[in-house]
Design an enzyme around this catalytic site. Structure first.
Site, PDB file in Angstrom:
ATOM      1  N   HIS A  19     -32.373   7.985  70.517  1.00  0.00           N
ATOM      2  CA  HIS A  19     -32.221   6.563  69.910  1.00  0.00           C
ATOM      3  C   HIS A  19     -34.134   8.143  68.396  1.00  0.00           C
ATOM      4  CE1 HIS A  19     -33.831   4.281  67.182  1.00  0.00           C
ATOM      5  NE2 HIS A  19     -32.981   2.733  67.400  1.00  0.00           N
ATOM      6  N   ASP A  49     -26.406   0.611  71.939  1.00  0.00           N
ATOM      7  CA  ASP A  49     -24.760   0.652  71.934  1.00  0.00           C
ATOM      8  C   ASP A  49     -24.227   0.902  72.860  1.00  0.00           C
ATOM      9  OD1 ASP A  49     -25.399   2.196  68.475  1.00  0.00           O
ATOM     10  OD2 ASP A  49     -24.714   0.290  69.233  1.00  0.00           O
TER      11      ASP A  49
END
Ligand code: SDX
Length: 377
Positions: free
Chosen positions: A263, A314
């Site tokens: 991320h 996700d």
């Protein structure tokens, strides 16, 4: 501020480009809050309707306010007949995110407030888009599957109605709760690529539908919202827990970018992934699809150990959505169905206190040179 005052920062990493009252994202400590409320509490205790209200009005609704908001959302669920007709004309194999982008632009053709960027009109459009995007995703899926769209059920809440319109079956309580919490977890996330796209578009004084269509385009990419679908395809490629080690070795050797990991902001952990992991475990077990959860956990351990990469939002939403019988190529549209709340709220913030978003670029091309006529080139 001139170009000379600033240096190139690739991908605008760490650059503060706006003030917001919507999302407090602490990447260092892995914490996330919407308008001051911790994401873990909102996911467990609030409905997506309450969270959408919070993002649009800045406060959690009182009972009477929530009732009125729910009535407005329910009343806005219908999509124009012409849009459903358009779905029938689209090639069946079209990527549902491309369809959704066209659907949002089409909704802008008939929305009564399309060109009105006032705060009140933007809130009205946010309510309509929140409801219509859900209906459009489900109606298109039914049409591409050769079935008639399922009309929205007035007596169902937003999450339950979504699952009902998708399958034609009234969903069970556990599925509704998990799906509702997923929409909340995806609702808002500061200046991620798709939200920044929507802000940039409305900073030119363009309108909400144009901006949301742009946001859908940005979310579609596998480095962003498209990662969810890619995670499920990875889990299916691995197929069983016993194959995780061999898969990991091959992927690391090939320096393969594994979607669902890493991320830009969270380095210690994505708080949403931790919540979704618990939900995925329960949903996968209850639906008899526990192997997908087991594969995900083992892959998480292996990749985390080998590369120190964290699972992002996700990663565990993929087995969860799969266990809720959501088609894999609808994972990203479902993320859009949650993120419309954050996109709308950011668009309203930008319109209410706007300055054109226009960064600079460092020129690294050829130096100035004389023009050469084509006869001499
Ligand atoms: C979302 O921004 C948001 O808030 C987004 C989001 C939201 O709610 O809106 O949180 C939702 O988009 C989550 C992210 C979904 N995307 C993916 O899962 C795609 C896979 N992840 C990566 O591509 C990556 O982690 C990004 C794009 C998410 C972030 O990339 P950065 O910050 O540009 O980091 P990078 O690509 O420069 O990677 C740094 C290092 C590199 O190693 P080196 O080349 O320097 O040796 O980490 C490695 C990368 O190779 N790396 C990965 C990896 N992610 C980073 N290696 C393998 N697999 C990965 N997934």
């Amino acid at each position: 501020m001139t170009k000379e005052d600033s240096a190139l920062i690739r991908g605008l990493e760490g650059v503060v480009a706006a003030e917001t009252r919507l999302c407090d994202l602490d990447g260092k400590n892995g914490r996330l809050a919407y308008v001051g409320y911790d994401i873990d509490e909102l996911a467990r205790k609030a409905t997506f309707e309450e969270v959408t209200y919070l993002l649009l009005y800045g406060e959690l609704p009182k009972a009477a306010q929530l009732d009125a908001f729910t009535v407005a959302l329910t009343a806005a669920r219908e999509i124009p007949r012409e849009l459903t007709q358009a779905f029938r004309l689209m090639p069946k194999a079209t990527d549902p995110m491309r369809v959704l982008q066209a659907a949002v632009a089409t909704l802008g053709m008939s929305d009564p407030d399309t060109t009105d960027n006032s705060h009140a009109a933007n809130v009205r459009k946010a309510i309509r888009l929140t409801s219509q995007i859900a209906t459009a995703i489900c109606a298109h899926h039914r049409v591409r599957s050769g079935q008639e769209p399922v009309a929205p059920a007035a007596g169902l809440g937003h999450a339950a109605n979504f699952l009902y319109m998708l399958t034609g079956q009234r969903p069970g309580g556990a599925a509704v709760k998990a799906f509702d919490a997923s929409l909340t977890l995806y609702a808002e996330h500061e200046l991620n690529a798709s939200t920044f796209t929507t802000r940039t578009i409305v900073s030119t004084q363009s309108d909400m539908h144009s901006a949301v269509a742009g946001g859908v385009g940005a979310l579609k990419g596998p480095l962003h919202g498209g990662a969810g679908e890619a995670v499920m395809r990875t889990l299916m490629e691995i197929g069983e827990v016993a194959s995780v080690d061999a898969f990991t070795e091959k992927a690391l050797a090939a320096k393969r970018r594994l979607m669902g990991f890493g991320h830009r902001v969270y380095k210690a952990g994505d708080p949403r992934a931790a919540i979704l992991r618990g939900m995925a475990e329960q949903a996968c077990r209850e639906s008899g699809q526990f192997q997908w959860y087991q594969i995900a956990v083992k892959l998480h351990e292996r990749i985390g150990g080998a590369k120190g990469l964290i699972p992002n939002v996700d990663f565990y939403s993929a087995p969860l959505f799969y266990s809720l019988a959501i088609p894999v190529d609808l994972f990203t549209p479902v993320i859009a169905a949650g993120r419309i709340a954050g996109w709308s709220a950011n668009i309203i913030e930008q319109h209410d206190d706007n300055r054109l978003i226009r960064p600079r670029a460092e020129y690294v091309g050829p130096g100035r040179r004389a023009f050469v006529d084509i006869t001499k080139r």
